[in-house]
Scaffold this active site. Structure first.
Site, PDB file in Angstrom:
ATOM      1  N   LYS A  87       0.852  -1.192   0.000  1.00 39.81           N
ATOM      2  CA  LYS A  87       0.000   0.000   0.000  1.00 39.81           C
ATOM      3  C   LYS A  87       0.886   1.240   0.000  1.00 39.81           C
ATOM      4  CE  LYS A  87      -4.376   1.087   2.274  1.00 39.81           C
ATOM      5  NZ  LYS A  87      -5.106   0.961   3.541  1.00 39.81           N
TER       6      LYS A  87
HETATM    7  C1  E4P Z   1      -8.539   1.805   3.609  1.00 41.78           C
HETATM    8  O1  E4P Z   1      -7.679   1.099   3.165  1.00 41.78           O
HETATM    9  C2  E4P Z   1      -8.403   2.567   4.855  1.00 41.78           C
HETATM   10  O2  E4P Z   1      -7.741   1.764   5.813  1.00 41.78           O
HETATM   11  C3  E4P Z   1      -9.723   2.944   5.487  1.00 41.78           C
HETATM   12  O3  E4P Z   1     -10.822   2.577   4.717  1.00 41.78           O
HETATM   13  C4  E4P Z   1      -9.762   4.303   6.070  1.00 41.78           C
HETATM   14  O4  E4P Z   1     -11.021   4.534   6.635  1.00 41.78           O
HETATM   15  P1  E4P Z   1     -11.314   5.675   7.686  1.00 41.78           P
HETATM   16  O5  E4P Z   1     -11.588   6.927   6.944  1.00 41.78           O
HETATM   17  O6  E4P Z   1     -12.529   5.175   8.425  1.00 41.78           O
HETATM   18  O7  E4P Z   1     -10.099   5.786   8.581  1.00 41.78           O
END
Ligand code: E4P
Length: 218
Positions: A87
């Protein structure tokens, strides 16, 4: 045939991952540095534990900000398991790292995507997944779903195969809308995964069926 929308869980918590995996419909996992920090565990150890439970793509995020360090971090992470996806942030260095890794056939997930041009660029760089954070756009009064629609149109216009991973999902309506717009994947917190199978009329109907069944004349 068009594949169904894939379901990932968005967590680094092993209890939640085991619970979701036991449902039999879990396709992958996403984590981020905040989710790992919340668990208070060693990053590599936890990624290894997750990859042992889920055979689908498991995203682990680098914390470096520049290309060479991102690649060094990615190389370490790639030792953990074959299903690990790197990522990277939707930044200039993240884009370059995406291209470097894609050229090596390493799967990437380009995260923190907030506008369609970021999605266009990372698709050109060969990203496996792009993660538009729709909940965070809604949080500041924008329309996260419009971003999903724009990326879908851009990718379809040019035949990009990068998968749209709807992220930052807050509630079941987000998932209904993502499925209608053709997001390829949604990554969902455990709380919302549970809500997906809940409807008060199902509970009420079942209660009525069982009451009638138990009161039947033998
Ligand atoms: C995605 O990969 C992220 O980890 C996640 O969806 C972030 O979500 P949030 O805005 O609830 O922190």
């Amino acid at each position: 045939m068009i594949p169904p929308m894939e379901l990932y869980i968005d967590t680094a918590n092993m209890d939640e991952i085991n619970e979701a995996a036991a449902l039999g419909v879990l396709d992958g996992v996403t984590t981020n540095p905040s989710l790992i920090a919340k668990e208070g565990v060693d990053f590599h150890t936890r990624m290894s534990e997750i990859c042992a439970v889920v055979s689908g793509p498991v995203s682990g995020e680098v914390v470096s900000l520049e290309h060479d360090s991102m690649i060094a971090e990615a190389n370490d992470l790639l030792q953990i398991a074959d299903n690990l996806v790197i990522k990277l942030p939707c930044t200039v260095d993240g884009l370059k790292a995406c291209k470097t890794l894609s050229d090596r056939n390493v799967r990437t997930n380009l995260t923190l995507c907030f506008q369609p041009l970021q999605a266009l660029m990372v698709a050109k760089a060969g990203a496996f997944l792009v993660s538009p954070f729709l909940g965070r756009i809604d949080d500041i009064g924008g329309d996260g779903m419009e971003l999903i629609q724009q990326i879908r149109t851009v990718y379809d216009n040019y035949g990009f195969t990068t998968k749209i991973l709807a992220a930052s999902i807050r509630h079941p309506l987000h998932l209904v809308q993502c499925a209608l717009l053709g997001a390829d994947v949604a990554t969902v917190p455990m709380k919302v995964i549970k809500q997906m199978m809940h409807h008060p009329l199902t509970d009420k109907g079942l209660e009525g069926f069982l009451a009638d069944w138990n009161a039947r004349k033998q």
